[in-house]
Design a protein around this motif. Structure first.
Motif, short mmCIF file in Angstrom:
data_model
loop_
_atom_site.label_atom_id
_atom_site.label_comp_id
_atom_site.label_asym_id
_atom_site.label_seq_id
_atom_site.Cartn_x
_atom_site.Cartn_y
_atom_site.Cartn_z
N TYR A 278 0.79 -1.15 -0.04
CA TYR A 278 0.14 -0.19 -0.05
C TYR A 278 0.80 1.26 -0.13
CZ TYR A 278 -4.27 -2.71 1.67
OH TYR A 278 -5.19 -3.53 1.66
N SER A 279 0.29 2.32 -0.69
CA SER A 279 0.98 3.63 -0.27
C SER A 279 0.85 4.03 1.09
CB SER A 279 0.35 4.69 -1.42
OG SER A 279 -1.02 4.96 -1.04
N PRO A 280 1.74 5.11 1.53
CA PRO A 280 1.45 5.40 2.85
C PRO A 280 0.29 6.16 3.25
CG PRO A 280 3.75 5.97 1.83
CD PRO A 280 3.04 5.58 0.96
N VAL B 42 -2.61 0.60 -4.16
CA VAL B 42 -1.85 -0.65 -4.04
C VAL B 42 -1.21 -0.86 -5.28
CG1 VAL B 42 -2.31 -3.08 -3.64
CG2 VAL B 42 -3.97 -1.35 -2.42
N ALA B 43 0.31 -1.55 -5.14
CA ALA B 43 0.90 -1.97 -6.09
C ALA B 43 1.24 -3.34 -6.00
CB ALA B 43 2.20 -1.29 -6.02
N SER C 139 8.30 -0.47 -2.20
CA SER C 139 8.02 0.28 -1.14
C SER C 139 7.70 1.70 -2.09
CB SER C 139 9.26 0.66 -0.45
OG SER C 139 9.16 1.81 0.45
N ILE C 140 6.37 2.41 -1.56
CA ILE C 140 5.82 3.62 -2.30
C ILE C 140 6.37 4.66 -1.63
CG2 ILE C 140 3.87 4.50 -3.18
CD1 ILE C 140 2.47 1.98 -3.45
N SER C 141 6.77 5.69 -2.24
CA SER C 141 7.39 7.00 -1.62
C SER C 141 6.21 7.72 -0.61
CB SER C 141 7.69 7.90 -2.54
OG SER C 141 6.74 8.53 -3.50
N PRO C 142 6.46 8.51 0.13
CA PRO C 142 5.54 9.20 1.09
C PRO C 142 4.71 10.14 0.25
CG PRO C 142 7.79 9.41 2.16
CD PRO C 142 7.91 8.64 0.74
#
Length: 347
Positions: free
Chosen positions: A144-146, A151-152, A187-190
């Motif tokens: 999930y993104s922060p 969702v990736a 990992s998705i960036s903030p």
């Protein structure tokens, strides 16, 4: 709608089976493992048959009151204050939403979002191929993104090539990227505009705005984690060591030689990294900006820890291993917290 027990079983297989495949403790760098989101995501050694608690992901509730991980017989939810365990049987997850509203599971090539409390299906995310695999799932990583809006997931396309798909949580496809090798960590960036991946290829950064991907000079395996401000990206260096890149110039700004990266998570303040290694049972606290400062080692695990997670205020660090389950430390003192977390019943 997928049968809940089938989805749960598939999710646990994804977490545990790839865990066994990922834990290469020879001199070669790790090839990584089934992955989840920012901060989470690791695997540890040993056969799935002997793992009481899965070590690929560890999540702390937004209020800091609960800790969650998959166990061999369901989802384990612990009270962070007294360590009591609530087992949610016959369910599993491969990623947990930051607000703890949903968990992601997999059903062949489909990512299924379920309500964490009720188990009801909220959305089904399609686009990855339903490839036949010997065991586990064709989906190799989910995050999930922060902010919980995206969702990736990684897997393959219809031609068998590595693929990263990105959706909004309501199921709309947002982006799709080719990947170099099989992805085991996402990992998705903030800011939600860049996605880092790691696996049996190099660390890559996929830009959702530009639609472009960039390969970093890196090794294979390990994990990826963004700092809280998105200014730094941690991943595996060329020799398997933890490495940190500037997220604008992509120059290497710090590395921790003598350690082979397993799992890692940045503290909420963005300065300290908690990490686990493929070479020991200690959890390490490392401040990349202070090159001269010696990392602190937190001892307590009797087997190899995987995922690490911080409390929302950064005062407590949690880690998880297959046999010990969850341990907690006071980050100010480096001492073990007094809370003992119950283990699920054995097989």
């Amino acid at each position: 709608m997928p049968d809940q027990r089938v989805v749960a079983a598939t999710a646990v297989l994804l977490a545990l089976t790839v865990a066994g495949c990922s834990d290469d403790r020879s001199d070669a760098p790790s090839t990584g493992g089934a992955g989840t989101g920012a901060g989470g995501t690791g695997t540890t050694g040993g056969s799935a048959a002997f793992e009481l608690v899965a070590t690929d992901d560890l999540s702390v509730s937004p209020d800091g009151g609960e800790v969650l991980a998959d166990c061999w017989n369901g989802i384990c939810r612990w009270d962070a204050t007294d360590g009591t365990l609530e087992l949610v049987p016959d369910r599993g997850s491969v990623a947990v939403a930051p607000d703890w509203s949903t968990v992601a599971t997999v059903d062949d090539g489909t990512v299924v979002l379920e309500d964490l409390d009720s188990g009801e299906t909220v959305a089904e995310l399609t686009g990855l191929a339903d490839d036949d695999v010997a065991d586990g799932s064709p989906v190799t990583a989910v995050a999930y993104s922060p902010d919980g809006g995206l969702v990736a997931a990684a897997g393959t396309d219809d031609d068998g090539e590595g693929r990263l798909e990105v959706w909004s949580v309501d199921g709309a496809e947002e982006a799709s990227f080719d990947t170099l090798g099989e992805v085991h960590r996402i990992s998705i960036s903030p800011e939600g505009n860049r996605i880092a991946t790691a696996g049996n290829g190099p660390v890559e950064v996929h830009d959702l705005v530009k639609g472009e991907s960039q390969e970093l000079p890196s090794g294979q395996g390990g994990t990826v984690a963004w700092s809280a401000d998105g200014a730094r990206l941690l991943g595996v260096g060329a020799d398997g060591q933890p490495a940190v890149w500037d997220a604008e110039t992509w120059t290497l700004v710090a590395e921790l030689r003598g350690t082979r990266l397993h799992e890692a998570a940045y503290a909420p303040d963005g300065g300290t990294v908690a990490l686990t290694s493929l070479d020991g049972t200690a959890v390490t606290l490392w401040t990349p900006a202070k090159a001269a400062a010696e990392p602190r080692e937190l001892a307590g695990h009797t087997d190899d820890p995987g995922a690490v997670a911080w409390s929302p205020d950064g005062s407590v660090l949690y880690s998880v291993s297959a046999d010990d389950g969850v341990l907690a430390w006071d980050t100010a003192t480096g001492e073990r917290a007094s809370t003992d977390f119950e283990l699920p019943e054995g097989r």
